[in-house]
Each structure stands twice: as C-alpha cells, then as structure tokens.
Design a protein around this motif. Structure first.
Motif, PDB file in Angstrom:
ATOM      1  N   MET A  71      37.997  61.685  61.358  1.00 60.61           N
ATOM      2  CA  MET A  71      38.146  60.402  62.044  1.00 60.61           C
ATOM      3  C   MET A  71      36.777  59.758  62.238  1.00 60.61           C
ATOM      4  O   MET A  71      35.837  60.420  62.662  1.00 60.61           O
ATOM      5  CB  MET A  71      38.798  60.642  63.418  1.00 60.61           C
ATOM      6  N   GLU A 110      36.482  66.234  67.265  1.00 64.06           N
ATOM      7  CA  GLU A 110      37.488  65.445  66.558  1.00 64.06           C
ATOM      8  C   GLU A 110      38.902  65.866  66.981  1.00 64.06           C
ATOM      9  O   GLU A 110      39.754  65.019  67.263  1.00 64.06           O
ATOM     10  CB  GLU A 110      37.303  65.597  65.043  1.00 64.06           C
ATOM     11  N   ASP A 111      39.141  67.171  67.029  1.00 59.41           N
ATOM     12  CA  ASP A 111      40.445  67.647  67.496  1.00 59.41           C
ATOM     13  C   ASP A 111      40.663  67.263  68.958  1.00 59.41           C
ATOM     14  O   ASP A 111      41.768  66.886  69.359  1.00 59.41           O
ATOM     15  CB  ASP A 111      40.547  69.172  67.358  1.00 59.41           C
ATOM     16  N   ALA A 153      41.601  63.624  69.339  1.00 57.24           N
ATOM     17  CA  ALA A 153      42.669  63.143  68.439  1.00 57.24           C
ATOM     18  C   ALA A 153      43.839  62.524  69.203  1.00 57.24           C
ATOM     19  O   ALA A 153      44.472  61.574  68.717  1.00 57.24           O
ATOM     20  CB  ALA A 153      43.158  64.283  67.558  1.00 57.24           C
ATOM     21  N   ALA A 175      43.766  58.798  69.465  1.00 57.88           N
ATOM     22  CA  ALA A 175      43.577  58.018  68.238  1.00 57.88           C
ATOM     23  C   ALA A 175      44.676  56.987  68.001  1.00 57.88           C
ATOM     24  O   ALA A 175      44.479  56.024  67.257  1.00 57.88           O
ATOM     25  CB  ALA A 175      43.461  58.949  67.029  1.00 57.88           C
TER      26      ALA A 175
END
Lengths: 95, 95
Positions: free
Chosen positions: A1, B72-73, B76, B79
């Motif tokens: 991302m 990032e996880d 998430a 998002a």
C-alpha cells in the motif's frame, strides 16, 4: 500500500471530523494512541499491539491531513539510508 | 512509496542499532519526536513540521521493526473507510 494512498483514504474518511475537532484535539488523540501502544508493549498481546500500531499511524495521518503535510514527502529522507550519514546500515555515533 | 518498502529500508538502516537500544528506549525516542511534533505545531515553521512528521513516522517504523509488526498490515483496516462503521466519510458518532 502506498503511503499517499493510505493518507488519501484517511482524508476521505475522516478529514471533516478531523477539521471539526481541530489540530490540538487531534494531537491529543494521537498521544492517547501512543499511550495505548505503550500499554500493548507492556502486556505483550500481539493482536492488540498490531491494532495500536495501526491506530497511531492513522492518527498521525489525520494530523498530517489537518496540517497539509504529505507523510510520504515527510518520510522520503529515510527511504535511502540514514539522512544524517548517508549509510545503510547507519554509521552515525550510537544513540 | 510503499509502506512496506519504507519499513524495510528503515530496518536495513537501523535495526541493529534499534535492537542494541531496545524497545523501551526506542519507545522513548518515539515520544521525544512526538514532543518535537507538538512544538512544530505550535511554532508554525512549515519545514520543521514536515521534518518532525517524518521523524515520528520513522521512529514508529523502528519500533515496529523491533516488535515484528508490519505497519502495512497494522494500518490495512483503515484503507477502505472507517473500520468501525464501514463508511467513508465516517458516520460514527463524533469524537
């Protein structure tokens, strides 16, 4: 991302609320989440730790949205080694 | 820039130093940078504000590297709209 996509998503989702709340109250929320991250580090609950990292990141992005700062631009100087010494691994005096 | 690439770059540059310093001292550095962000918000120096956002982000990534968390996880769930109500803009009660 992409960092910029994440910030844009948070802008779409929260910027009206962030603006209504204001910079100082949004900063206060950020520090509240930093406190929750501290507690998650202490208790060692892995899922909670991941959750709190996400919350700190999200509130940092909200504050950046309120102040017109691009997180991607802000962190770009860390993308290729240490911004101080230029090396990776960093070769600065240890701190 | 991908969040994961930024975190990987910071890992390569700093993880040995971060590990030597340890979680608690790295957390302390993170809060020091949060304090510098607070001051930048107060003084209104735009370049300094961008600088401090980058520093908070970088220290958050260092702490994530030390604890094995993928930023990032972690982020998430933000998002695609509000993780609480599912809407974008968020439709939760205002806080």
């Amino acid at each position: 991302m992409e960092i910029s996509d994440l910030q844009a998503s948070l802008r779409q989702t929260y910027v009206e609320r962030d603006a209504k709340r204001g910079r100082d109250a949004t900063f206060r929320w950020l520090t509240e989440e930093v406190g929750e991250l501290a507690r998650a580090l202490r208790t060692g609950d892995e899922d909670n730790l991941v959750h709190e990292f996400g919350d700190v990141f999200a509130w940092l992005a909200s504050l950046a949205n309120l102040t017109g700062v691009s997180l991607e631009d802000a962190v770009a100087r860390y993308a290729r080694g240490c911004p101080r010494c230029g090396a990776s691994p960093c070769a600065c005096d240890f701190r």
